[in-house]
Design an enzyme around this catalytic site. Structure first.
Site, PDB file in Angstrom:
ATOM      1  N   ARG A  88     128.038  27.064  48.467  1.00 15.08           N
ATOM      2  CA  ARG A  88     129.409  26.881  47.988  1.00 15.08           C
ATOM      3  C   ARG A  88     130.060  25.698  48.699  1.00 15.08           C
ATOM      4  O   ARG A  88     130.879  24.985  48.135  1.00 15.08           O
ATOM      5  CB  ARG A  88     130.221  28.158  48.249  1.00 15.08           C
ATOM      6  CG  ARG A  88     129.820  29.312  47.365  1.00 15.08           C
ATOM      7  CD  ARG A  88     130.785  30.480  47.545  1.00 15.08           C
ATOM      8  NE  ARG A  88     130.440  31.588  46.669  1.00 15.08           N
ATOM      9  CZ  ARG A  88     129.605  32.574  47.017  1.00 15.08           C
ATOM     10  NH1 ARG A  88     129.048  32.585  48.200  1.00 15.08           N
ATOM     11  NH2 ARG A  88     129.346  33.545  46.169  1.00 15.08           N
ATOM     12  N   ASP A 148     133.325  40.593  45.060  1.00 14.60           N
ATOM     13  CA  ASP A 148     132.311  41.017  46.039  1.00 14.60           C
ATOM     14  C   ASP A 148     132.279  42.548  46.128  1.00 14.60           C
ATOM     15  O   ASP A 148     131.213  43.160  46.183  1.00 14.60           O
ATOM     16  CB  ASP A 148     132.613  40.411  47.415  1.00 14.60           C
ATOM     17  CG  ASP A 148     132.473  38.887  47.408  1.00 14.60           C
ATOM     18  OD1 ASP A 148     131.681  38.371  46.613  1.00 14.60           O
ATOM     19  OD2 ASP A 148     133.166  38.216  48.207  1.00 14.60           O
ATOM     20  N   HIS A 175     134.415  34.409  51.424  1.00  6.92           N
ATOM     21  CA  HIS A 175     133.603  34.648  50.240  1.00  6.92           C
ATOM     22  C   HIS A 175     132.256  34.010  50.509  1.00  6.92           C
ATOM     23  O   HIS A 175     132.158  32.817  50.686  1.00  6.92           O
ATOM     24  CB  HIS A 175     134.278  33.979  49.035  1.00  6.92           C
ATOM     25  CG  HIS A 175     133.546  34.174  47.747  1.00  6.92           C
ATOM     26  ND1 HIS A 175     132.989  35.377  47.378  1.00  6.92           N
ATOM     27  CD2 HIS A 175     133.301  33.323  46.735  1.00  6.92           C
ATOM     28  CE1 HIS A 175     132.434  35.250  46.185  1.00  6.92           C
ATOM     29  NE2 HIS A 175     132.600  34.012  45.772  1.00  6.92           N
TER      30      HIS A 175
END
Ligand SMILES: NC(=O)c1ccc[n+]([C@@H]2O[C@H](COP(=O)([O-])OP(=O)(O)OC[C@H]3O[C@@H](n4cnc5c(N)ncnc54)[C@H](O)[C@@H]3O)[C@@H](O)[C@H]2O)c1
Length: 309
Positions: A88, A148, A175
């Site tokens: 990410r 999540d 995250h």
């Protein structure tokens, strides 16, 4: 209620679709920079209304923010998704530029809006939207924790052969791979999960959850959209209907959990004013250590963003 969704890609279009068919808003405006894409997807959602029986007006525009004016909530999904082998964090430079420009245009036309960021890397894109919007921290938040937690709940439901509806859970932290699972706060119909599952299976589910996004990227060649789009729509619903839902949401911490100036997922109460309260759990030493390591990771990525400026 008027809601704008920026980015008419996989996540944005799914979110707009859920907002429309569940009649969460009266009007949904979908914005993209690719000519015709938002218009086409909004028209398709609108043409589904007589079949699925809803009347949310769905409109699509190419980069025309005048049509977004007066939005109560804005969901930002614009940006590149993750490709196989990409973390990410690799996305940071490109997506920060996109989130900055989008946020500035959104705020120009909807200065009172509450902003929900979905673009990755999530915690740092929420920081970017906060910087660009200059809104109070309670009105700029990131969606990751609901997704999540939903992955964790879905895996548990499968392992225990029970309805996912009956699994309540909360995950915290950044995250990604440094998220903080909290099995102590996981229940199945009110029963602590630890009474129903052995430690080894639970640990395996937690590990699978940490890499849940990557699992889907590997399978599909791009990141997920059904659950992320629905999770963002659920946050919008909590705000526009003033539901006071308790969700894990990414917010800038100002001293909570002993952490300052860092964007992390924590349980909050979500209502018409945005984040109405940050809930501080009494974490044990192991959980505190996990949260600190999540903080260290997010701070490193925040520093990358600061160095870009
Ligand atoms: N927070 C989460 O849990 C989570 C989950 C899934 C995906 N994501 C992230 O959400 C983002 C979107 O994912 P996706 O799968 O929908 O990607 P996608 O490529 O399908 O859609 C992104 C859309 O953004 C548009 N866009 C790019 N720049 C823009 C700009 N300046 N203005 C308006 N629109 C612009 C693109 O044209 C594209 O249509 C990615 O960053 C992805 O990593 C986050």
């Amino acid at each position: 209620m008027k809601v704008t969704v920026v980015g008419a890609g996989n996540v944005g279009a799914t979110c707009a679709d859920v907002l429309a068919y569940r009649e969460i808003a009266n009007e949904v405006v979908l914005v993209d920079i690719k000519e015709g894409v938002a218009e086409g997807k909004a028209l398709d959602i609108w043409q589904k209304a007589p079949i699925n029986l809803y009347d949310t007006r769905t409109v699509g525009v190419t980069n025309d923010y005048t049509k977004t004016a007066g939005s109560d909530v804005v969901v930002i999904t614009s940006g590149l998704p993750r490709k196989p082998g990409m973390t990410r964090d690799d996305l940071i430079q490109t997506n920060a530029g996109i989130v900055k420009i989008v946020t500035e245009q959104v705020i120009e036309h909807s200065p009172e809006a509450i902003i929900i960021v979905v673009s990755n890397p999530l915690d740092v894109m929420t920081y970017q939207a906060h910087l660009s919007s200059k809104l109070p921290r309670t009105k700029v938040m990131g969606m990751a924790g609901i997704l999540d937690t939903a992955r964790y709940r879905a895996f548990l439901a499968e392992a225990l052969n029970v309805s996912p509806k009956d699994i309540q859970a909360v995950l915290m932290g950044g995250h990604g791979d440094t998220m903080v699972p909290l099995p102590r706060y996981t229940t199945v119909g009110g029963i602590p999960v630890t009474e129903l599952i052995d430690e080894e299976t639970l640990d395996a589910i937690i590990e699978r959850t940490k890499f849940g996004g990557g699992e889907l990227v590997k399978l599909m060649g791009t990141s997920a959209w059904y659950a992320p789009g629905s999770a963002a729509a659920q946050m919008v619903e909590a705000i526009v209907r003033d539901q006071k839902r308790v969700f894990p949401v990414c917010i800038k911490l100002d001293g909570e959990y002993g952490i300052d100036d860092c964007y992390l997922g924590v349980p909050v109460i979500l209502g018409k004013n945005g984040i109405e309260k940050v809930i501080e759990l009494d974490l044990n030493e192991d959980e505190k250590a996990l949260l600190q390591s999540s903080r260290t990771h997010v701070k490193e990525v925040m520093a990358v963003l600061e160095n870009l400026k």
